[in-house]
Motif scaffolding. Structure first.
Motif, PDB file in Angstrom:
ATOM      1  N   VAL A  48       6.293  -4.282  -3.601  1.00  0.00           N
ATOM      2  CA  VAL A  48       5.542  -5.034  -4.269  1.00  0.00           C
ATOM      3  C   VAL A  48       5.248  -4.640  -5.814  1.00  0.00           C
ATOM      4  O   VAL A  48       5.235  -5.672  -6.553  1.00  0.00           O
ATOM      5  CB  VAL A  48       4.189  -4.991  -3.573  1.00  0.00           C
ATOM      6  N   GLY A  49       5.440  -3.555  -6.064  1.00  0.00           N
ATOM      7  CA  GLY A  49       5.129  -3.136  -7.529  1.00  0.00           C
ATOM      8  C   GLY A  49       6.438  -3.340  -8.302  1.00  0.00           C
ATOM      9  O   GLY A  49       6.319  -4.096  -9.454  1.00  0.00           O
ATOM     10  N   LEU A  50       7.701  -3.485  -7.601  1.00  0.00           N
ATOM     11  CA  LEU A  50       8.876  -3.878  -8.377  1.00  0.00           C
ATOM     12  C   LEU A  50       8.871  -5.064  -8.813  1.00  0.00           C
ATOM     13  O   LEU A  50       9.205  -5.792  -9.875  1.00  0.00           O
ATOM     14  CB  LEU A  50      10.038  -3.505  -7.472  1.00  0.00           C
ATOM     15  N   TYR A  51       8.410  -6.120  -7.642  1.00  0.00           N
ATOM     16  CA  TYR A  51       8.427  -7.202  -7.681  1.00  0.00           C
ATOM     17  C   TYR A  51       7.409  -8.070  -8.788  1.00  0.00           C
ATOM     18  O   TYR A  51       7.740  -8.830  -9.681  1.00  0.00           O
ATOM     19  CB  TYR A  51       8.116  -8.260  -6.340  1.00  0.00           C
ATOM     20  N   CYS A  52       6.082  -7.315  -8.484  1.00  0.00           N
ATOM     21  CA  CYS A  52       5.236  -7.507  -9.683  1.00  0.00           C
ATOM     22  C   CYS A  52       5.808  -7.389 -11.129  1.00  0.00           C
ATOM     23  O   CYS A  52       5.466  -8.265 -11.963  1.00  0.00           O
ATOM     24  CB  CYS A  52       3.844  -6.765  -9.466  1.00  0.00           C
ATOM     25  N   ALA A  53       6.572  -6.190 -11.403  1.00  0.00           N
ATOM     26  CA  ALA A  53       7.160  -5.872 -12.613  1.00  0.00           C
ATOM     27  C   ALA A  53       8.228  -6.939 -13.045  1.00  0.00           C
ATOM     28  O   ALA A  53       8.328  -7.468 -14.390  1.00  0.00           O
ATOM     29  CB  ALA A  53       7.637  -4.694 -12.811  1.00  0.00           C
ATOM     30  N   MET A  75       1.283  -3.643 -14.903  1.00  0.00           N
ATOM     31  CA  MET A  75       0.742  -3.230 -13.466  1.00  0.00           C
ATOM     32  C   MET A  75       1.852  -2.954 -12.464  1.00  0.00           C
ATOM     33  O   MET A  75       1.696  -2.325 -11.555  1.00  0.00           O
ATOM     34  CB  MET A  75       0.125  -4.554 -13.039  1.00  0.00           C
ATOM     35  N   GLY A  76       3.097  -3.672 -12.660  1.00  0.00           N
ATOM     36  CA  GLY A  76       4.119  -3.566 -11.543  1.00  0.00           C
ATOM     37  C   GLY A  76       4.699  -2.090 -11.540  1.00  0.00           C
ATOM     38  O   GLY A  76       4.789  -1.584 -10.522  1.00  0.00           O
ATOM     39  N   VAL A  77       4.948  -1.604 -12.858  1.00  0.00           N
ATOM     40  CA  VAL A  77       5.427  -0.177 -12.891  1.00  0.00           C
ATOM     41  C   VAL A  77       4.247   0.812 -12.419  1.00  0.00           C
ATOM     42  O   VAL A  77       4.768   1.656 -12.006  1.00  0.00           O
ATOM     43  CB  VAL A  77       5.812   0.172 -14.419  1.00  0.00           C
ATOM     44  N   ALA A  78       3.049   0.491 -12.681  1.00  0.00           N
ATOM     45  CA  ALA A  78       1.917   1.349 -12.278  1.00  0.00           C
ATOM     46  C   ALA A  78       1.921   1.479 -10.839  1.00  0.00           C
ATOM     47  O   ALA A  78       1.657   2.581 -10.130  1.00  0.00           O
ATOM     48  CB  ALA A  78       0.869   1.051 -13.039  1.00  0.00           C
ATOM     49  N   ILE A  79       2.091   0.316 -10.239  1.00  0.00           N
ATOM     50  CA  ILE A  79       2.022   0.145  -8.646  1.00  0.00           C
ATOM     51  C   ILE A  79       3.170   0.948  -8.034  1.00  0.00           C
ATOM     52  O   ILE A  79       2.795   1.747  -7.110  1.00  0.00           O
ATOM     53  CB  ILE A  79       1.864  -1.332  -8.274  1.00  0.00           C
ATOM     54  N   ALA A  80       4.352   0.803  -8.405  1.00  0.00           N
ATOM     55  CA  ALA A  80       5.554   1.711  -7.969  1.00  0.00           C
ATOM     56  C   ALA A  80       5.476   2.950  -8.273  1.00  0.00           C
ATOM     57  O   ALA A  80       5.765   4.014  -7.401  1.00  0.00           O
ATOM     58  CB  ALA A  80       6.812   0.940  -8.972  1.00  0.00           C
TER      59      ALA A  80
END
Length: 152
Positions: A48-53, A75-80
C-alpha cells in the motif's frame, strides 16, 4: 569406524535447562519472536505504501496536482518505512501502530486539504489508499492492544 548412533546412554550429557545461560537464551528467543502476530500486515502495508508513492504517476495526476503528488510520494515512503519497521523490529514498532491509522485518515481527507479541486479519480484513489492504510493500522493497533505491547 566411530559409533555415531544415539542409542547408547551418555552419562556426561546434561540437559540444556541446567546451562547457566539458559534463561538468558530463552528471554532472547522470546524477544526475537515476540510481536509476530502482525506478520500478515507487513507485506500488504508495504505494498500500500509503495502504491501510494507511485499513485500520482499511475493515476496521472502528477502534473495537474503537483502538491498532492509530492504529498502522496512522501506519505507512501513513510508507510513503506513503517511496514519495514514492523517486519524488522515488531516489538519496538507496536507503539507506532496508531500512526498508521492516523496516516490512513489523513490520506482520505488530503485531496481536499492538500490538493486543489481534485477530480473524481484522484479522490477515489486516495480514499482507497487511506481506507486500506486505516484498516491495516487498526489490525496492528488491535494486535498491540491484545498483547499489551502498545504502551509506548
Amino acid at each position: 569406524m566411530a559409533d555415531v548412533s544415539h542409542h547408547r546412554a551418555d552419562t556426561h550429557r546434561a540437559d540444556i535447562t541446567s546451562h547457566p545461560d539458559a534463561s538468558e537464551m530463552r528471554a532472547r528467543h522470546d524477544r526475537v519472536l515476540g510481536g509476530r502476530d502482525v506478520t500478515l500486515v507487513d507485506g500488504p502495508l508495504f505494498l500500500v505504501g509503495l502504491y501510494c508513492a507511485i499513485s500520482p504517476w499511475t493515476v496521472h495526476f502528477a502534473s495537474s496536482q503537483s502538491t498532492l503528488a509530492t504529498h502522496n510520494l512522501i506519505m507512501g515512503v513513510a508507510i513503506a518505512a513503517l511496514a519495514i519497521g514492523f517486519a524488522v523490529m515488531p516489538a519496538r514498532m507496536y507503539g507506532l501502530s496508531w500512526a498508521i491509522c492516523a496516516m490512513g485518515v489523513w490520506l482520505i481527507v488530503a485531496p481536499w486539504i492538500v490538493g486543489s479541486s481534485p477530480d473524481t479519480g484522484v479522490v477515489i484513489n486516495n480514499i482507497v489508499i487511506g481506507a486500506l492504510t486505516l484498516l491495516l493500522g487498526l489490525v496492528c493497533t488491535g494486535a498491540a492492544m491484545r498483547t499489551g505491547r502498545g504502551k509506548s
